[in-house]
Design an enzyme around this catalytic site. Structure first.
Site, short mmCIF file in Angstrom:
data_model
loop_
_atom_site.label_atom_id
_atom_site.label_comp_id
_atom_site.label_asym_id
_atom_site.label_seq_id
_atom_site.Cartn_x
_atom_site.Cartn_y
_atom_site.Cartn_z
N CYS A 114 42.05 40.29 48.95
CA CYS A 114 41.69 41.57 48.32
C CYS A 114 40.47 41.43 47.42
O CYS A 114 39.51 42.19 47.55
CB CYS A 114 42.89 42.13 47.56
SG CYS A 114 43.68 40.97 46.44
N TYR A 115 40.49 40.47 46.51
CA TYR A 115 39.31 40.26 45.66
C TYR A 115 38.06 39.95 46.50
O TYR A 115 36.99 40.51 46.26
CB TYR A 115 39.56 39.13 44.67
CG TYR A 115 40.38 39.48 43.45
CD1 TYR A 115 40.03 40.53 42.61
CD2 TYR A 115 41.50 38.72 43.12
CE1 TYR A 115 40.77 40.82 41.48
CE2 TYR A 115 42.25 39.01 41.98
CZ TYR A 115 41.88 40.07 41.16
OH TYR A 115 42.62 40.35 40.04
#
Length: 348
Positions: free
Chosen positions: A152-153
């Site tokens: 996600c990051y």
């Protein structure tokens, strides 16, 4: 076209549940198997009541051979270190495999083992894995049987920096990524750090200078830049359920200006269904992407410091996980990328 038979391993985690929700409404998909270690034998809607009358399936224990035999594509949403046996069975059966974990994101086992502290048992499969960021790897994804869904990051960070690194405008050792995530990014398991009283009305940095997504970001950026890239990455936990906001700083080589930077991003993401470059002067917020597969991007050039500030926002469970995985599936099966994913998110 016949329905794509889909199995989801780890269906009762947050990312797995979002996969179930998205695929239950996908017009080309037939959900065939949902596995869960913790809730095997229970109806899925008993675990996630919002899907009552939408998903009537009962979860089962993982049986890789049976799963591979019954499904055209299998998604895994498991803790790191657990996807390799499933991948081997999928390969043996000639089916498709999309892993939402970290087991196939790296080009070599050394980096994975150093940062994840787990022995990698599938080194022979890494050359066959494609990093599943569609905006950068679309053509490779089309022919892949094994797709490693990005973290996600990294999704927010890489999409924010890709045009700069590809064009050679940013100094590779100047990049700072300040990222803030909702609590769902930590998963559904119980933890003191995600206890309500610890998170509510609080924001804090964590895993400073040692977060596991750092080498994933650097690997993708280095491929774009054609040289090693080192980033300073600091994640923060914020008192919201979902969403990631990345504020990215990079020093630029001489000659850059606000207008040329904006044109660069426009060209780079022209035609991309899920990347929204916001109008000049407008910056992203997590609320605007909640529940959607969009990545919103805004940028500001600071001539005083010769830095660009790029801000990106995604829903960590959608574009940062399940939605991107569905987007990859659509590419593999030659569907429109927006199938099952079209439309804006929820507001407020």
């Amino acid at each position: 076209m016949s329905q794509i038979k889909v199995g989801i391993v780890g269906a009762t985690g947050y990312a797995g549940a979002e996969l179930v929700r998205l695929l239950a409404g996908h017009p080309a998909v037939s959900l065939t198997a949902l596995t869960s270690q913790s809730y095997a034998g229970q109806a899925f809607w008993e675990v996630y009541p919002h899907l009552y009358r939408y998903v009537d399936m009962v979860t089962s224990e993982l049986e890789p051979d049976r799963l591979a035999a019954e499904c055209d594509v299998v998604f895994t949403a498991l803790p790191h270190g657990h996807a390799v046996p499933v991948a081997r069975e999928i390969k043996r059966r000639g089916k498709k495999f999309i892993d939402l974990g970290a087991d196939f994101r790296f080009t070599g086992v050394d980096t994975y083992q150093q940062w994840y502290k787990v022995e990698h048992t599938g080194a022979d499969l890494l050359d066959e894995a494609v990093y599943g960021l569609p905006e950068l790897q679309r053509e490779k994804i089309k022919g892949a049987w094994l797709v490693a869904n990005p973290g996600c990051y990294p999704t927010g960070a890489i999409l924010g920096l890709a045009p700069l690194l590809k064009a050679g405008l940013a100094e590779p050792d100047s990049i700072i990524i300040d990222a803030k995530s909702g609590v769902s990014g930590a998963g559904r398991g119980l933890s003191l750090n995600t206890h309500y009283c610890e998170v509510n009305e609080n924001i804090k940095a964590y895993n400073v200078a040692r977060h596991r997504h750092t080498p994933e970001i650097e690997q993708a950026l280095a491929a774009l830049a054609g040289r090693p890239v080192t980033v300073s990455f600091t994640p923060h936990l914020t008192p919201m359920s979902r969403g990631i906001l990345c504020t990215i700083y990079a020093r630029l080589h001489a000659g850059a200006d606000a207008g040329s930077l904006y044109e660069l991003y426009q060209r780079f993401y022209q035609g991309e269904p899920f990347v929204r470059l916001l109008p000049a002067g407008m910056l992203p917020g997590t609320k605007a992407v909640t529940g959607s597969n969009h990545c919103d991007i805004g940028l500001v050039y600071d001539p005083r410091t010769s830095r660009v500030v790029v801000v990106t926002a995604i829903d960590n469970l959608i574009k940062g996980a399940a939605g991107q995985a569905v987007q990859n599936m659509n590419i593999i099966f030659n569907l429109s990328e927006s199938t099952g994913l079209a439309g804006p998110g929820m507001y407020p």
